[in-house]
Motif scaffolding. Structure first.
Motif, PDB file in Angstrom:
ATOM      1  N   PHE A  23       0.836  -1.210   0.000  1.00 50.39           N
ATOM      2  CA  PHE A  23       0.000   0.000   0.000  1.00 50.39           C
ATOM      3  C   PHE A  23       0.865   1.253   0.000  1.00 50.39           C
ATOM      4  CE2 PHE A  23      -2.262   3.472   2.103  1.00 50.39           C
ATOM      5  CZ  PHE A  23      -3.338   3.598   1.241  1.00 50.39           C
ATOM      6  N   ASP A  24       1.915   1.275   0.821  1.00 50.66           N
ATOM      7  CA  ASP A  24       2.802   2.439   0.862  1.00 50.66           C
ATOM      8  C   ASP A  24       3.479   2.665  -0.483  1.00 50.66           C
ATOM      9  OD1 ASP A  24       2.199   2.925   3.519  1.00 50.66           O
ATOM     10  OD2 ASP A  24       3.915   1.788   4.272  1.00 50.66           O
ATOM     11  N   MET A  26       2.324   1.701  -3.457  1.00 52.81           N
ATOM     12  CA  MET A  26       1.309   2.164  -4.406  1.00 52.81           C
ATOM     13  C   MET A  26       1.018   3.654  -4.233  1.00 52.81           C
ATOM     14  SD  MET A  26      -1.532  -0.821  -4.612  1.00 52.81           S
ATOM     15  CE  MET A  26      -1.032  -2.502  -4.358  1.00 52.81           C
ATOM     16  N   LEU A  27       0.898   4.092  -2.992  1.00 52.82           N
ATOM     17  CA  LEU A  27       0.617   5.501  -2.729  1.00 52.82           C
ATOM     18  C   LEU A  27       1.784   6.376  -3.182  1.00 52.82           C
ATOM     19  CD1 LEU A  27      -1.203   7.667  -1.529  1.00 52.82           C
ATOM     20  CD2 LEU A  27      -0.138   7.229   0.690  1.00 52.82           C
ATOM     21  N   ARG A  28       3.012   5.999  -2.818  1.00 49.50           N
ATOM     22  CA  ARG A  28       4.184   6.773  -3.218  1.00 49.50           C
ATOM     23  C   ARG A  28       4.312   6.812  -4.742  1.00 49.50           C
ATOM     24  NH1 ARG A  28       8.908   3.971  -1.415  1.00 49.50           N
ATOM     25  NH2 ARG A  28       8.905   3.044  -3.476  1.00 49.50           N
ATOM     26  N   ALA A  30       1.952   6.488  -7.000  1.00 51.37           N
ATOM     27  CA  ALA A  30       0.884   7.317  -7.576  1.00 51.37           C
ATOM     28  C   ALA A  30       1.263   8.790  -7.502  1.00 51.37           C
ATOM     29  CB  ALA A  30      -0.435   7.067  -6.847  1.00 51.37           C
ATOM     30  N   ILE A  31       1.826   9.206  -6.381  1.00 53.21           N
ATOM     31  CA  ILE A  31       2.249  10.594  -6.226  1.00 53.21           C
ATOM     32  C   ILE A  31       3.397  10.907  -7.184  1.00 53.21           C
ATOM     33  CG2 ILE A  31       3.351  12.227  -4.633  1.00 53.21           C
ATOM     34  CD1 ILE A  31       1.729  10.773  -2.381  1.00 53.21           C
TER      35      ILE A  31
END
Length: 111
Positions: A23-24, A26-28, A30-31
């Motif tokens: 999850f971390d 994927m979030l990083r 995406a940013i």
């Protein structure tokens, strides 16, 4: 090499190899990808699906991330000291195995 993000250290399939950090990542990612310009349309004017061949070969291409600036590093980076030279983010085997690149490293980093 492809530019498909991996969401885990052992993520060689779509969902296989995902772990607690997925999850971390994927979030990083995406940013980072939302901030990075995509020049692919400028480089490849026309691409037909018939040009692409399926292959069972899998690999993960490294991508250096500058966590302080929260950006993808888009070129190679050389770090050295008196005892060693490290080429980071060297994603092009053709360029990093070229004599021009070897000469540049020798001239600039090996004393």
């Amino acid at each position: 090499p492809t530019a498909i993000p991996a969401f885990g250290r052992e993520n060689y399939g779509i969902l296989s190899g995902l772990d607690k950090e997925a999850f971390d990542i994927m979030l990083r990612d995406a940013i980072l990808f939302s901030k990075t310009q995509n020049s692919a349309p400028e480089l490849v004017k026309e691409l037909s699906p018939s040009y692409i061949e399926s292959t069972p070969k899998v690999g993960i291409r490294p991508q250096l991330v500058d966590l302080k600036r929260n950006e993808l590093v888009m070129d190679f980076l050389v770090e050295s000291d008196k005892k060693s030279v490290h080429v980071l983010n060297a994603i092009s085997p053709a360029f990093t195995s070229s004599m021009y690149f070897a000469e540049m490293i020798a001239e600039n980093y090996i004393h």
